[in-house]
Enzyme design. Structure first.
Site, short mmCIF file in Angstrom:
data_model
loop_
_atom_site.label_atom_id
_atom_site.label_comp_id
_atom_site.label_asym_id
_atom_site.label_seq_id
_atom_site.Cartn_x
_atom_site.Cartn_y
_atom_site.Cartn_z
N LYS A 132 -12.00 -5.30 3.52
CA LYS A 132 -11.43 -4.40 4.53
C LYS A 132 -12.46 -3.31 4.77
O LYS A 132 -12.70 -2.45 3.92
CB LYS A 132 -10.14 -3.82 3.96
N CYS A 137 -0.16 4.15 1.86
CA CYS A 137 -0.61 5.09 2.90
C CYS A 137 0.44 5.40 3.97
O CYS A 137 0.33 6.42 4.64
CB CYS A 137 -1.93 4.64 3.52
N CYS A 183 0.86 -1.18 0.00
CA CYS A 183 0.00 0.00 0.00
C CYS A 183 0.90 1.24 0.00
O CYS A 183 2.11 1.13 0.17
CB CYS A 183 -0.92 0.01 1.21
N LYS A 200 -10.77 -7.81 7.64
CA LYS A 200 -10.49 -6.99 8.82
C LYS A 200 -11.53 -5.91 8.96
O LYS A 200 -12.09 -5.49 7.95
CB LYS A 200 -9.07 -6.43 8.76
N GLU A 255 -16.77 -8.58 -3.58
CA GLU A 255 -15.36 -8.18 -3.68
C GLU A 255 -14.45 -9.40 -3.57
O GLU A 255 -13.45 -9.52 -4.27
CB GLU A 255 -15.00 -7.20 -2.54
N CYS A 311 -4.83 5.38 0.63
CA CYS A 311 -4.27 4.14 0.11
C CYS A 311 -4.10 4.15 -1.41
O CYS A 311 -3.81 3.12 -2.01
CB CYS A 311 -5.16 2.96 0.52
N ARG A 347 -2.59 3.69 12.18
CA ARG A 347 -2.37 4.93 11.42
C ARG A 347 -1.65 5.97 12.27
O ARG A 347 -0.81 6.71 11.78
CB ARG A 347 -3.70 5.48 10.93
ZN ZN Z 1 -3.29 1.73 2.94
#
Ligand code: ZN
Length: 317
Positions: free
Chosen positions: A186, A111, A109, A242, A227, A119, A196
């Site tokens: 997610k 982020c 990712c 998650k 998905e 992301c 984060r």
């Molecule tokens: Zn991310």
């Protein structure tokens, strides 16, 4: 809180009867290039990487998931695909020193690497995430992780088409033995905020990030199943869900409908609530962590990634 021989045996038996084994566990390692620890979660410095991995292996845990926090961020997130970047260096060192003793998955990712904390890559107007531009970054990161020695690539950005784009890239570059574990379901959730905040070293910055345009709404289980179906069609081997404890209904639905191995992440917010309450002497961390993980295992999780792994491993076979 003190543990007696009787309570140790009781917890061990409970985990055994629920089918929770060390082989089900994945240890998340947040490798931080600049700091040796954070206020929110335990991180691993580059200097202590090998010691940490040895400790995890000695506990009988054979699966690790690597996240990286680079020394510097920039608008393009270019540190994410730097061949000498934090995850690339960490995975190369782990594979060189431990080989097949440990299976290493790597988070894909941007982020932790860009300035926005999103992301994906923003469109030129700066108003929304541009999916197709984001895929170019994802592919470049994936290739750099594969070249560094990652066993399993774990795209977590929730961009459409991320699995097929990585699959094609691996094929074009001759990587035939690397699997893809997709964070297919997610949910948009406040429960990720300690992670984060660790990445930004700042909670106030964390709460301003709104990922609802690309992460799933927790009110829609049908969308989650769609998905997952798409990611499996695109070539994902393992599906990741998650946050863990609030997704038991989804775990059951996935196991009823699909045949793939299912990983569940017991996320940072779930972990921190237990950790802090136990540090205040209000609860027992082991008992509570095991209660969470047994619930996820009972619902159908084949693998569980959790920050509690080191603490609870002695209760598991
Ligand atoms: Zn991310």
């Amino acid at each position: 809180m003190k543990e007696t021989e009787a309570s140790y045996s009781f917890l061990k038996r409970m985990a055994w009867e629920a089918g929770l084994r060390k082989s089900n566990l994945i240890m998340p390692l947040i490798v931080d290039e600049s700091r040796s620890n954070s206020r929110y979660l335990i991180t691993t410095s580059m200097d202590s990487l090998e010691n940490k991995v040895q400790k995890v292996i000695d506990l009988g845990i054979k699966k690790i998931m690597l996240y990286g926090i680079p020394k510097t961020r920039n608008a393009k997130a270019s540190e994410a695909w730097n061949p000498k970047g934090v995850v690339q260096s960490a995975v190369a060192r782990i594979k060189k020193n431990f080989g097949h003793k440990v299976e290493v998955s790597t988070d894909i990712c941007v982020c932790q690497y860009n300035l926005s904390g999103h992301c994906g890559t923003m469109n030129s107007a700066g108003t929304d995430i541009d999916n197709d531009t984001s895929l170019i970054g994802i592919k470049t990161i994936a290739l750099s992780h594969a070249e560094a020695g990652s066993d399993i690539l774990a795209p977590s950005s929730m961009m459409d088409g991320q699995v097929s784009c990585i699959r094609n890239c691996l094929k074009e570059n001759g990587f035939r033995n690397i699997s893809i574990m997709s964070f297919a379901a997610k949910y948009d959730s406040c429960l990720y905020s300690p992670f984060r905040s660790t990445a930004f070293d700042n909670y106030n910055q964390t709460i301003k990030i709104n990922k609802s345009t690309y992460q799933l709404s927790c009110s829609n289980i049908r969308q989650s199943l769609n998905e997952i179906q798409m990611d499996l069609n695109e070539g994902a081997k393992i599906i990741m869900v998650k946050p863990g404890i609030v997704s038991s209904d989804l775990i059951v639905a996935i196991k009823n409908r699909f045949n793939c191995p299912l990983a569940v992440q017991n996320v940072s917010g779930e972990y921190l609530m237990i950790k802090l309450a136990s540090e205040k002497g209000l609860i027992n961390e082991v008992e509570w962590a095991l209660a969470y993980l047994i619930g996820m295992r009972r619902a159908g999780a084949d693998m569980i990634m959790s920050y509690h792994v080191e603490l609870i491993s002695k209760y598991l076979e």
